[in-house]
Design an enzyme around this catalytic site. Structure first.
Site, PDB file in Angstrom:
ATOM      1  N   HIS A   1      60.366 -44.455  18.527  1.00  0.00           N
ATOM      2  CA  HIS A   1      61.578 -44.556  17.720  1.00  0.00           C
ATOM      3  C   HIS A   1      61.741 -45.932  17.091  1.00  0.00           C
ATOM      4  O   HIS A   1      62.364 -46.071  16.046  1.00  0.00           O
ATOM      5  CB  HIS A   1      62.790 -44.113  18.520  1.00  0.00           C
ATOM      6  CG  HIS A   1      62.762 -42.631  18.696  1.00  0.00           C
ATOM      7  ND1 HIS A   1      63.162 -41.781  17.701  1.00  0.00           N
ATOM      8  CD2 HIS A   1      62.273 -41.864  19.677  1.00  0.00           C
ATOM      9  CE1 HIS A   1      62.949 -40.554  18.087  1.00  0.00           C
ATOM     10  NE2 HIS A   1      62.410 -40.566  19.292  1.00  0.00           N
TER      11      HIS A   1
ATOM     12  N   ARG B   1      68.110 -36.280  11.377  1.00  0.00           N
ATOM     13  CA  ARG B   1      68.131 -36.380  12.846  1.00  0.00           C
ATOM     14  C   ARG B   1      69.582 -36.534  13.298  1.00  0.00           C
ATOM     15  O   ARG B   1      70.095 -37.640  13.383  1.00  0.00           O
ATOM     16  CB  ARG B   1      67.312 -37.584  13.312  1.00  0.00           C
ATOM     17  CG  ARG B   1      65.804 -37.414  13.182  1.00  0.00           C
ATOM     18  CD  ARG B   1      65.086 -38.612  13.787  1.00  0.00           C
ATOM     19  NE  ARG B   1      63.670 -38.353  14.021  1.00  0.00           N
ATOM     20  CZ  ARG B   1      62.691 -38.731  13.185  1.00  0.00           C
ATOM     21  NH1 ARG B   1      62.982 -39.371  12.065  1.00  0.00           N
ATOM     22  NH2 ARG B   1      61.425 -38.477  13.488  1.00  0.00           N
TER      23      ARG B   1
ATOM     24  N   ARG C   1      68.807 -30.989  11.460  1.00  0.00           N
ATOM     25  CA  ARG C   1      68.276 -30.578  12.770  1.00  0.00           C
ATOM     26  C   ARG C   1      69.415 -30.642  13.777  1.00  0.00           C
ATOM     27  O   ARG C   1      70.138 -31.634  13.832  1.00  0.00           O
ATOM     28  CB  ARG C   1      67.155 -31.520  13.187  1.00  0.00           C
ATOM     29  CG  ARG C   1      66.639 -31.189  14.582  1.00  0.00           C
ATOM     30  CD  ARG C   1      65.409 -31.968  14.921  1.00  0.00           C
ATOM     31  NE  ARG C   1      65.688 -33.350  15.239  1.00  0.00           N
ATOM     32  CZ  ARG C   1      64.735 -34.237  15.535  1.00  0.00           C
ATOM     33  NH1 ARG C   1      63.468 -33.869  15.510  1.00  0.00           N
ATOM     34  NH2 ARG C   1      65.040 -35.471  15.842  1.00  0.00           N
TER      35      ARG C   1
ATOM     36  N   GLU D   1      56.865 -28.250  17.421  1.00  0.00           N
ATOM     37  CA  GLU D   1      56.501 -29.525  18.046  1.00  0.00           C
ATOM     38  C   GLU D   1      56.072 -29.351  19.496  1.00  0.00           C
ATOM     39  O   GLU D   1      55.873 -30.328  20.208  1.00  0.00           O
ATOM     40  CB  GLU D   1      57.632 -30.553  17.910  1.00  0.00           C
ATOM     41  CG  GLU D   1      58.989 -30.076  18.373  1.00  0.00           C
ATOM     42  CD  GLU D   1      60.096 -31.099  18.121  1.00  0.00           C
ATOM     43  OE1 GLU D   1      59.812 -32.283  17.893  1.00  0.00           O
ATOM     44  OE2 GLU D   1      61.268 -30.690  18.183  1.00  0.00           O
TER      45      GLU D   1
ATOM     46  N   ASN E   1      54.941 -35.812  15.896  1.00  0.00           N
ATOM     47  CA  ASN E   1      55.116 -36.852  16.919  1.00  0.00           C
ATOM     48  C   ASN E   1      55.105 -36.232  18.308  1.00  0.00           C
ATOM     49  O   ASN E   1      54.396 -36.671  19.213  1.00  0.00           O
ATOM     50  CB  ASN E   1      56.438 -37.596  16.724  1.00  0.00           C
ATOM     51  CG  ASN E   1      56.598 -38.144  15.328  1.00  0.00           C
ATOM     52  OD1 ASN E   1      55.617 -38.340  14.635  1.00  0.00           O
ATOM     53  ND2 ASN E   1      57.822 -38.382  14.911  1.00  0.00           N
ATOM     54  N   ASP E   2      55.939 -35.202  18.466  1.00  0.00           N
ATOM     55  CA  ASP E   2      55.969 -34.546  19.765  1.00  0.00           C
ATOM     56  C   ASP E   2      54.778 -33.616  19.953  1.00  0.00           C
ATOM     57  O   ASP E   2      54.229 -33.519  21.046  1.00  0.00           O
ATOM     58  CB  ASP E   2      57.282 -33.764  19.945  1.00  0.00           C
ATOM     59  CG  ASP E   2      58.405 -34.696  20.393  1.00  0.00           C
ATOM     60  OD1 ASP E   2      58.151 -35.522  21.294  1.00  0.00           O
ATOM     61  OD2 ASP E   2      59.513 -34.615  19.843  1.00  0.00           O
TER      62      ASP E   2
ATOM     63  N   ARG F   1      54.364 -40.561  23.891  1.00  0.00           N
ATOM     64  CA  ARG F   1      54.370 -41.212  22.573  1.00  0.00           C
ATOM     65  C   ARG F   1      54.928 -42.631  22.623  1.00  0.00           C
ATOM     66  O   ARG F   1      54.796 -43.392  21.674  1.00  0.00           O
ATOM     67  CB  ARG F   1      55.148 -40.361  21.558  1.00  0.00           C
ATOM     68  CG  ARG F   1      56.625 -40.222  21.869  1.00  0.00           C
ATOM     69  CD  ARG F   1      57.276 -39.137  21.046  1.00  0.00           C
ATOM     70  NE  ARG F   1      57.943 -39.651  19.861  1.00  0.00           N
ATOM     71  CZ  ARG F   1      58.778 -38.931  19.110  1.00  0.00           C
ATOM     72  NH1 ARG F   1      59.014 -37.656  19.411  1.00  0.00           N
ATOM     73  NH2 ARG F   1      59.359 -39.440  18.071  1.00  0.00           N
TER      74      ARG F   1
ATOM     75  N   CYS G   1      57.215 -32.937   9.319  1.00  0.00           N
ATOM     76  CA  CYS G   1      58.197 -34.031   9.273  1.00  0.00           C
ATOM     77  C   CYS G   1      57.882 -35.120  10.296  1.00  0.00           C
ATOM     78  O   CYS G   1      58.625 -36.078  10.429  1.00  0.00           O
ATOM     79  CB  CYS G   1      59.614 -33.507   9.446  1.00  0.00           C
ATOM     80  SG  CYS G   1      59.898 -32.726  11.031  1.00  0.00           S
TER      81      CYS G   1
END
Ligand code: PEP
Ligand code: MG
Length: 537
Positions: free
Chosen positions: A188, A293, A329, A427, A450-451, A461, A498
């Protein structure tokens, strides 16, 4: 001059003074170091010091941020002298023979959970304040300094690790660059830096003696310079200017459609962390928002945001983007994104725990409030809703059933709302493998690489130590993306990406060949990616 080499996790160049963000981990030991009377005295002395600190903070906030912001410290002072709180601490110290800090910790937790359970919104909000006051007392009892909470002027922020919950407490406009010990390109910290267009370097452990020193961060090669020499500063300044020139040359592409040489139209969207980033998305040439987000609306608060608050934020985003699509989301809290007021249980494996859609299905009212707000805001623009962390079709079905309930309620209450597409994040490897089934029930897919990468390779991550093993182009990950794109295409639904990999220019051609129709990236990455796509055959 000193140079520390780390890992470049967000590009750019910056120079400025260092600000070291320290997170004190305070554990209150149960055993008292002295007798009850001494512990009681320690408590009263700490309370007096806390009172002084709060007074000073009140005065400072009053001049720098106004009365409303200062009132928080006034409220903290009142809590500090609350007779029930003081009595409870004194009782535990004298009857149970525990240490003053332990008694404060326990009383703080008990009062906070009592307040959190109240119906009154105002009192509910006070739960986090009580915890803050208790933490201040414990810190004083343990002889620690005032926490470095937030910089007051533009700085290079250095920390062991920065969680989204910590960064939202600070004025992010003051960040020139981020330097952390932990963090990867998909952490993040990197996402925040990219969304702000500032450099970030990880793998460097900040030292207290760096506080206030001049530094420069090279987010291209991943180096932090302390007390940089003049020659280096002017070299970095030149490179920065070149970057800016390049960015300016891309400006011409701002209002262009994104089409490959052979005419394939690709939707180039932006990832945003809230309404603040929406203007950056528009300025960066976004054709829509591919990932809003929404968890930041929760992290910024000390208690659950109301339906009205959520509605106003989504409405503002919808209106700002006009006809352009905004994919909101639903809450993806849990794992590394924590807010105290959720009172989530401690978990051994938070990344695999109660997060994303799982938390929302366990607390259906939480999801329903969001859905009502999103459907209502849909009247003001072009909104879609997207569910995170789906692993099974049954989860999507449960979320959609709640969406139906929310709409029924709004209908009965005669509140206007809009119908909209409901899509899912792909994800988890489970969702990618079941994308054929899921495509029958979802209106669109957005692949969260990412996930998906962390769960496919079983690599945290956030953990920079795994760098030598972490392969962002791992064939297993690419195969799951391909499988998802193929199944989405077969069902005739849009498949986008994304996660951070969406901006990787070395994969753009491959993604488009797979059938990916939308790429959603940080606002600053849109124009370079558009140029890349325009150049493709
Ligand atoms: C992802 O996992 O790729 C994603 C886009 O979501 P987040 O980074 O917010 O987990
Ligand atoms: Mg994710």
């Amino acid at each position: 001059m000193e140079a520390y080499r780390g890992k470049a996790i967000a590009g750019g160049i910056a120079a400025g003074r260092l600000f070291i963000y320290r997170k004190e981990k305070r554990r209150a030991k149960r055993e008292a170091g002295a007798g009850p009377e001494k512990e009681r005295e320690r408590f009263l002395k700490a309370a007096a010091q806390a009172e002084q600190e709060l007074k000073a903070l009140y005065e400072k906030a009053l001049t720098s941020a106004g009365e409303e912001a200062a009132a928080v410290f006034e409220a903290h002072s009142l809590m500090l002298s609350d007779p029930d709180f003081v009595r409870e601490v004194e009782r535990a110290v004298s009857r149970e023979g525990v240490s003053a800090e332990y008694a404060v910790d326990e009383a703080g937790k008990a009062f906070a959970s009592m307040l959190a359970g109240m119906d009154d919104e105002y009192l509910k909000e006070r739960a986090a304040d009580v915890q803050d006051v208790a933490q201040r007392l414990i810190r004083i009892l343990q002889g620690g300094d005032e926490d470095a909470k937030s910089p007051e002027q533009p700085v290079i922020l250095a920390a062991e690790e920065l969680s989204p919950s910590e960064t939202v407490q600070m004025d992010q406009r003051l960040f020139l660059a981020l330097v952390t010990e932990r963090g990867t390109e998909t952490s993040h910290t990197a996402i925040l830096a990219r969304s702000m267009g500032i450099p970030a370097v990880s793998g460097i452990s900040p030292r207290p003696e760096w506080e206030g020193r001049m530094a420069a961060v090279d987010g291209e090669s991943g180096v932090l310079y302390i007390d940089p020499e003049e020659g280096l500063l002017s070299e970095l300044e030149n490179r920065k200017r070149e970057r800016e020139l390049l960015a300016r040359s891309l400006e011409a592409l701002k209002d262009q459609k994104t089409v490959t040489g052979s005419g394939r139209r690709i939707l180039l969207y932006a990832n945003v962390g809230g309404i603040r980033d929406v203007s950056a998305a528009l300025a960066g040439g976004a054709e829509g928002v591919g990932l809003f987000r929404s968890e930041f609306l929760y992290l910024e608060k000390k208690s659950l945001p109301s339906e009205e608050e959520l509605f106003l934020s989504y409405k503002a985003a919808a209106e700002a983007m006009g006809e352009k699509r905004v994919i909101i989301r639903t809450l993806d809290i849990g794992a590394d994104k924590q807010a105290d007021y959720f009172e989530l249980p401690e978990e051994e494996n938070p990344a695999m725990g109660l997060r994303g859609i799982r938390l929302c299905l366990k607390r259906p009212e939480l999801l329903k409030t969001q859905l009502r707000a999103i459907f209502r805001a849909g009247v003001f623009g072009n909104l879609s809703v997207m569910y995170p962390m789906i692993a099974s079709p049954s989860e999507l079905r449960r979320a959609k059933a709640l969406a139906e309930e929310a709409k029924e309620e709004l209908k009965k209450e005669k509140i206007p709302f809009a119908e909209m597409e409901q899509g899912i994040m792909i994800e988890t490897p489970a969702a990618a493998l079941l994308s054929g089934e899921l495509a029958k029930e979802a209106d669109f897919f957005s692949i969260g690489t990412n996930d998906l990468a962390q769960y496919t390779m079983a690599m945290d991550r956030q953990n920079g130590q795994l760098e030598e093993f972490f392969d962002p182009h791992h064939p297993a990950l690419l195969r799951l993306i391909e499988e998802t794109a193929k199944n989405g295409k077969r069902a005739g639904i849009l498949v986008g990406i994304c996660g951070e990999l969406a901006a990787d220019p070395s994969l753009t051609e491959e993604f488009i060949k797979m059938g990916i129709g939308e790429l959603s990236v940080a606002p600053s990455q849109i124009l370079p990616l558009r140029r890349r796509i325009l150049e493709l055959p």
